[in-house]
Design a protein around this motif. Structure first.
Motif, PDB file in Angstrom:
ATOM      1  N   ALA A 244      11.627   4.064   4.161  1.00 45.56           N
ATOM      2  CA  ALA A 244      10.415   4.533   3.487  1.00 45.56           C
ATOM      3  C   ALA A 244       9.283   3.519   3.638  1.00 45.56           C
ATOM      4  O   ALA A 244       8.124   3.890   3.876  1.00 45.56           O
ATOM      5  CB  ALA A 244      10.701   4.788   2.007  1.00 45.56           C
ATOM      6  N   GLY A 245       9.606   2.240   3.522  1.00 46.95           N
ATOM      7  CA  GLY A 245       8.598   1.203   3.699  1.00 46.95           C
ATOM      8  C   GLY A 245       8.022   1.200   5.104  1.00 46.95           C
ATOM      9  O   GLY A 245       6.814   1.006   5.301  1.00 46.95           O
ATOM     10  N   ALA A 246       8.870   1.445   6.098  1.00 45.61           N
ATOM     11  CA  ALA A 246       8.414   1.477   7.484  1.00 45.61           C
ATOM     12  C   ALA A 246       7.484   2.668   7.728  1.00 45.61           C
ATOM     13  O   ALA A 246       6.488   2.555   8.449  1.00 45.61           O
ATOM     14  CB  ALA A 246       9.614   1.537   8.428  1.00 45.61           C
ATOM     15  N   VAL A 247       7.797   3.814   7.112  1.00 49.07           N
ATOM     16  CA  VAL A 247       6.923   4.985   7.249  1.00 49.07           C
ATOM     17  C   VAL A 247       5.557   4.696   6.635  1.00 49.07           C
ATOM     18  O   VAL A 247       4.512   5.009   7.217  1.00 49.07           O
ATOM     19  CB  VAL A 247       7.566   6.224   6.599  1.00 49.07           C
ATOM     20  N   ALA A 248       5.556   4.104   5.443  1.00 52.35           N
ATOM     21  CA  ALA A 248       4.287   3.781   4.780  1.00 52.35           C
ATOM     22  C   ALA A 248       3.468   2.806   5.632  1.00 52.35           C
ATOM     23  O   ALA A 248       2.254   2.990   5.820  1.00 52.35           O
ATOM     24  CB  ALA A 248       4.556   3.190   3.402  1.00 52.35           C
ATOM     25  N   LEU A 249       4.121   1.789   6.169  1.00 51.30           N
ATOM     26  CA  LEU A 249       3.434   0.819   7.020  1.00 51.30           C
ATOM     27  C   LEU A 249       2.889   1.473   8.280  1.00 51.30           C
ATOM     28  O   LEU A 249       1.800   1.136   8.754  1.00 51.30           O
ATOM     29  CB  LEU A 249       4.388  -0.311   7.390  1.00 51.30           C
ATOM     30  N   SER A 250       3.630   2.431   8.815  1.00 52.72           N
ATOM     31  CA  SER A 250       3.215   3.073  10.060  1.00 52.72           C
ATOM     32  C   SER A 250       1.877   3.789   9.918  1.00 52.72           C
ATOM     33  O   SER A 250       1.137   3.935  10.899  1.00 52.72           O
ATOM     34  CB  SER A 250       4.280   4.083  10.519  1.00 52.72           C
ATOM     35  N   ARG A 251       1.542   4.210   8.711  1.00 54.94           N
ATOM     36  CA  ARG A 251       0.280   4.926   8.525  1.00 54.94           C
ATOM     37  C   ARG A 251      -0.929   3.994   8.672  1.00 54.94           C
ATOM     38  O   ARG A 251      -1.996   4.418   9.105  1.00 54.94           O
ATOM     39  CB  ARG A 251       0.269   5.614   7.162  1.00 54.94           C
ATOM     40  N   ILE A 252      -0.741   2.728   8.311  1.00 51.17           N
ATOM     41  CA  ILE A 252      -1.798   1.736   8.540  1.00 51.17           C
ATOM     42  C   ILE A 252      -1.774   1.290   9.991  1.00 51.17           C
ATOM     43  O   ILE A 252      -2.809   1.170  10.646  1.00 51.17           O
ATOM     44  CB  ILE A 252      -1.626   0.523   7.612  1.00 51.17           C
ATOM     45  N   TYR A 253      -0.587   1.061  10.506  1.00 52.56           N
ATOM     46  CA  TYR A 253      -0.417   0.538  11.867  1.00 52.56           C
ATOM     47  C   TYR A 253      -0.988   1.491  12.907  1.00 52.56           C
ATOM     48  O   TYR A 253      -1.534   1.052  13.928  1.00 52.56           O
ATOM     49  CB  TYR A 253       1.076   0.316  12.117  1.00 52.56           C
ATOM     50  N   THR A 254      -0.857   2.788  12.678  1.00 55.80           N
ATOM     51  CA  THR A 254      -1.376   3.766  13.638  1.00 55.80           C
ATOM     52  C   THR A 254      -2.845   4.090  13.396  1.00 55.80           C
ATOM     53  O   THR A 254      -3.447   4.862  14.158  1.00 55.80           O
ATOM     54  CB  THR A 254      -0.566   5.071  13.583  1.00 55.80           C
ATOM     55  N   GLY A 255      -3.412   3.542  12.323  1.00 52.83           N
ATOM     56  CA  GLY A 255      -4.844   3.668  12.094  1.00 52.83           C
ATOM     57  C   GLY A 255      -5.302   4.891  11.334  1.00 52.83           C
ATOM     58  O   GLY A 255      -6.492   5.188  11.310  1.00 52.83           O
ATOM     59  N   VAL A 256      -4.379   5.609  10.683  1.00 53.59           N
ATOM     60  CA  VAL A 256      -4.783   6.837  10.002  1.00 53.59           C
ATOM     61  C   VAL A 256      -5.032   6.647   8.504  1.00 53.59           C
ATOM     62  O   VAL A 256      -5.491   7.568   7.836  1.00 53.59           O
ATOM     63  CB  VAL A 256      -3.749   7.969  10.216  1.00 53.59           C
ATOM     64  N   HIS A 257      -4.711   5.453   7.980  1.00 52.43           N
ATOM     65  CA  HIS A 257      -4.924   5.191   6.557  1.00 52.43           C
ATOM     66  C   HIS A 257      -5.323   3.746   6.322  1.00 52.43           C
ATOM     67  O   HIS A 257      -4.881   2.836   7.043  1.00 52.43           O
ATOM     68  CB  HIS A 257      -3.657   5.467   5.744  1.00 52.43           C
ATOM     69  N   TYR A 258      -6.124   3.541   5.280  1.00 51.40           N
ATOM     70  CA  TYR A 258      -6.393   2.206   4.769  1.00 51.40           C
ATOM     71  C   TYR A 258      -5.212   1.757   3.908  1.00 51.40           C
ATOM     72  O   TYR A 258      -4.458   2.597   3.391  1.00 51.40           O
ATOM     73  CB  TYR A 258      -7.663   2.202   3.922  1.00 51.40           C
ATOM     74  N   PRO A 259      -5.047   0.442   3.715  1.00 57.10           N
ATOM     75  CA  PRO A 259      -3.948  -0.038   2.855  1.00 57.10           C
ATOM     76  C   PRO A 259      -3.969   0.548   1.455  1.00 57.10           C
ATOM     77  O   PRO A 259      -2.914   0.884   0.899  1.00 57.10           O
ATOM     78  CB  PRO A 259      -4.180  -1.553   2.828  1.00 57.10           C
ATOM     79  N   SER A 260      -5.148   0.707   0.857  1.00 53.23           N
ATOM     80  CA  SER A 260      -5.196   1.253  -0.501  1.00 53.23           C
ATOM     81  C   SER A 260      -4.742   2.707  -0.537  1.00 53.23           C
ATOM     82  O   SER A 260      -4.157   3.154  -1.535  1.00 53.23           O
ATOM     83  CB  SER A 260      -6.607   1.132  -1.085  1.00 53.23           C
ATOM     84  N   ASP A 261      -4.991   3.466   0.536  1.00 53.24           N
ATOM     85  CA  ASP A 261      -4.493   4.839   0.602  1.00 53.24           C
ATOM     86  C   ASP A 261      -2.971   4.862   0.487  1.00 53.24           C
ATOM     87  O   ASP A 261      -2.388   5.703  -0.211  1.00 53.24           O
ATOM     88  CB  ASP A 261      -4.876   5.492   1.942  1.00 53.24           C
ATOM     89  N   VAL A 262      -2.352   3.926   1.187  1.00 53.97           N
ATOM     90  CA  VAL A 262      -0.892   3.852   1.221  1.00 53.97           C
ATOM     91  C   VAL A 262      -0.339   3.378  -0.120  1.00 53.97           C
ATOM     92  O   VAL A 262       0.639   3.939  -0.638  1.00 53.97           O
ATOM     93  CB  VAL A 262      -0.439   2.929   2.368  1.00 53.97           C
ATOM     94  N   LEU A 263      -0.971   2.354  -0.697  1.00 48.73           N
ATOM     95  CA  LEU A 263      -0.478   1.827  -1.975  1.00 48.73           C
ATOM     96  C   LEU A 263      -0.573   2.864  -3.085  1.00 48.73           C
ATOM     97  O   LEU A 263       0.374   3.054  -3.860  1.00 48.73           O
ATOM     98  CB  LEU A 263      -1.268   0.573  -2.351  1.00 48.73           C
ATOM     99  N   VAL A 264      -1.703   3.542  -3.174  1.00 48.34           N
ATOM    100  CA  VAL A 264      -1.869   4.556  -4.222  1.00 48.34           C
ATOM    101  C   VAL A 264      -0.937   5.737  -3.964  1.00 48.34           C
ATOM    102  O   VAL A 264      -0.318   6.274  -4.895  1.00 48.34           O
ATOM    103  CB  VAL A 264      -3.332   5.020  -4.303  1.00 48.34           C
TER     104      VAL A 264
END
Length: 209
Positions: free
Chosen positions: A156-176
């Protein structure tokens, strides 16, 4: 003259909230760019694929199927709790959260081409639905079976990180999104506890009769 005006201290910092939001947004962008600049061995090959695998919850339904196939009551409960939590989180994100905050997706200029998803999301950026689903499923599994949670949480952590890594989300999007997902799992747990407590008195009345 400004020196002759008596301004109450309580009303002075009217611009504090907008200033704070601008500061947080600037930090968010810097963190996003820092992730874009960093090269993680294997990340360019693995994380985009993992991100795509989690589209529409497909990855988590597959994991739930694997848990259920184990045959143990704990694994089946973990799978059921995870899927129910994912469903609640997805409904909350898609019907309320994304419509309330219409944040544009990040610019991809800083993201290497090899990391970018072939199909870019068309929905708004805040919060991350993928992170919400991942956190909801993983938290639901942990609440029922910490042993299985040890295997699911890193995924689950890797999926969340992948959204920032691929450029589709800001970190705050993922944290919230992750926070909302975890909250959904606890809400499902509370609902399950209420149903269990409601069944006990009913069972007792049947025995008394």
């Amino acid at each position: 003259m400004c020196a002759d005006v008596d301004v109450p201290t309580a009303h002075a910092p009217r611009g504090a909230a907008p200033t704070l939001l601008r500061t947080l947004a600037a930090v968010d962008v810097r963190l996003f760019e820092a992730v874009a600049d960093r090269h993680w061995p294997g990340g360019d090959r693995v994380l985009p694929r993992l991100s795509r695998a989690a589209n529409h919850g497909v990855l988590w339904f597959a994991v739930a199927g694997g848990l259920a196939a184990c045959g143990t009551p704990g694994a089946r409960r973990a799978a059921a709790h995870g899927v129910a939590s994912l469903a609640l989180a997805s409904a909350t994100i898609n019907t309320f959260a994304k419509r309330s905050v219409r944040r544009p997706r990040p610019l991809l200029d800083a993201v290497p081409l090899v990391r970018r998803l072939k199909r870019q999301p068309v929905t708004t950026s805040f919060p991350s639905g993928h992170a919400a689903s991942a956190a909801a499923f993983a938290t639901g599994v942990v609440l029922e079976s910490p042993r299985w949670g040890v295997a699911v949480v890193p995924l689950a952590g890797a999926v969340a990180l992948s959204r920032i890594y691929t450029g589709v989300h800001y970190p705050s999007d993922v944290l919230v999104g992750a926070a909302l997902g975890a909250g959904a799992a606890f809400a499902v747990r509370g609902g399950m506890a209420v149903r269990r407590s409601a069944r006990r008195p009913a069972a007792g009345r049947e025995e008394d009769g």
